[in-house]
Design a protein around this motif. Structure first.
Motif, mmCIF file in Angstrom:
data_model
loop_
_atom_site.group_PDB
_atom_site.id
_atom_site.type_symbol
_atom_site.label_atom_id
_atom_site.label_comp_id
_atom_site.label_asym_id
_atom_site.label_seq_id
_atom_site.Cartn_x
_atom_site.Cartn_y
_atom_site.Cartn_z
ATOM 1 N N TRP A 1 6.095 3.858 -6.872
ATOM 2 C CA TRP A 1 4.922 4.353 -6.987
ATOM 3 C C TRP A 1 3.831 3.610 -6.647
ATOM 4 O O TRP A 1 3.077 3.370 -5.785
ATOM 5 N N TYR B 1 4.575 0.605 -5.105
ATOM 6 C CA TYR B 1 4.613 0.040 -3.614
ATOM 7 C C TYR B 1 3.967 1.145 -2.778
ATOM 8 O O TYR B 1 3.429 0.694 -1.843
ATOM 9 N N LEU B 2 4.086 2.333 -3.160
ATOM 10 C CA LEU B 2 3.515 3.415 -2.216
ATOM 11 C C LEU B 2 1.961 3.122 -2.076
ATOM 12 O O LEU B 2 1.249 3.187 -1.352
ATOM 13 N N MET C 1 0.059 0.697 -3.031
ATOM 14 C CA MET C 1 -0.248 -0.731 -2.397
ATOM 15 C C MET C 1 -0.293 -0.460 -0.938
ATOM 16 O O MET C 1 -1.110 -1.087 -0.034
ATOM 17 N N THR C 2 0.769 0.274 -0.192
ATOM 18 C CA THR C 2 0.967 0.354 1.046
ATOM 19 C C THR C 2 -0.286 1.240 1.536
ATOM 20 O O THR C 2 -0.752 0.923 2.667
ATOM 21 N N VAL C 3 -0.464 2.325 0.838
ATOM 22 C CA VAL C 3 -1.677 3.137 1.272
ATOM 23 C C VAL C 3 -2.897 2.448 1.179
ATOM 24 O O VAL C 3 -3.814 2.623 2.394
ATOM 25 N N TRP C 4 -3.333 1.569 0.201
ATOM 26 C CA TRP C 4 -4.457 1.093 0.073
ATOM 27 C C TRP C 4 -4.626 -0.077 1.126
ATOM 28 O O TRP C 4 -5.764 -0.015 1.874
ATOM 29 N N LEU C 5 -3.691 -0.646 1.373
ATOM 30 C CA LEU C 5 -3.805 -1.955 2.464
ATOM 31 C C LEU C 5 -3.698 -1.265 3.867
ATOM 32 O O LEU C 5 -4.508 -1.888 4.690
ATOM 33 N N SER C 6 -3.242 -0.041 3.991
ATOM 34 C CA SER C 6 -3.213 0.504 5.401
ATOM 35 C C SER C 6 -4.707 0.778 5.614
ATOM 36 O O SER C 6 -5.157 0.709 6.874
#
Length: 100
Positions: free
Chosen positions: A4, A6-7, A9-14
């Motif tokens: 969760w 990782y998900l 952080m991925t959405v935030w950085l994208s």
């Protein structure tokens, strides 16, 4: 738990990358790529050159842009004496102060 995070952080950085790339695109279009708007002085300078072009006559207006005729005299630099390569063969140094 780690998945969760990782998900998230991925959405935030994208989203951050998308917003920063769009803002850079806007800056490029508005500051660096936009064509300059000419001033009124520049527009008046162009109109005087067009008048000189119209004064040269129809034969010179519809000539071939290459060949033995050379570059037309109205295309020569306006300040000082024109360069010899800018004048058609057999012409003088350009218009005198009275002709301008």
């Amino acid at each position: 738990g780690c998945g969760w995070l990782y998900l998230l952080m991925t959405v935030w950085l994208s989203m951050y990358a998308s917003i920063s790339s769009h803002s850079l695109g806007v800056r490029l279009r508005t500051r660096y790529v936009r064509l300059p708007i000419p001033s009124m002085e520049q527009l008046y300078g162009i109109s005087s050159k067009l008048q000189e072009f119209e004064k040269q006559g129809l034969q010179k207006m519809f000539r071939l842009p290459f060949g033995p005729q050379g570059t037309p005299q109205w295309d020569a630099p306006r300040a000082g004496v024109a360069a010899p390569s800018m004048l058609p063969p057999g012409s003088s140094d350009g218009p005198t102060a009275q002709e301008r």
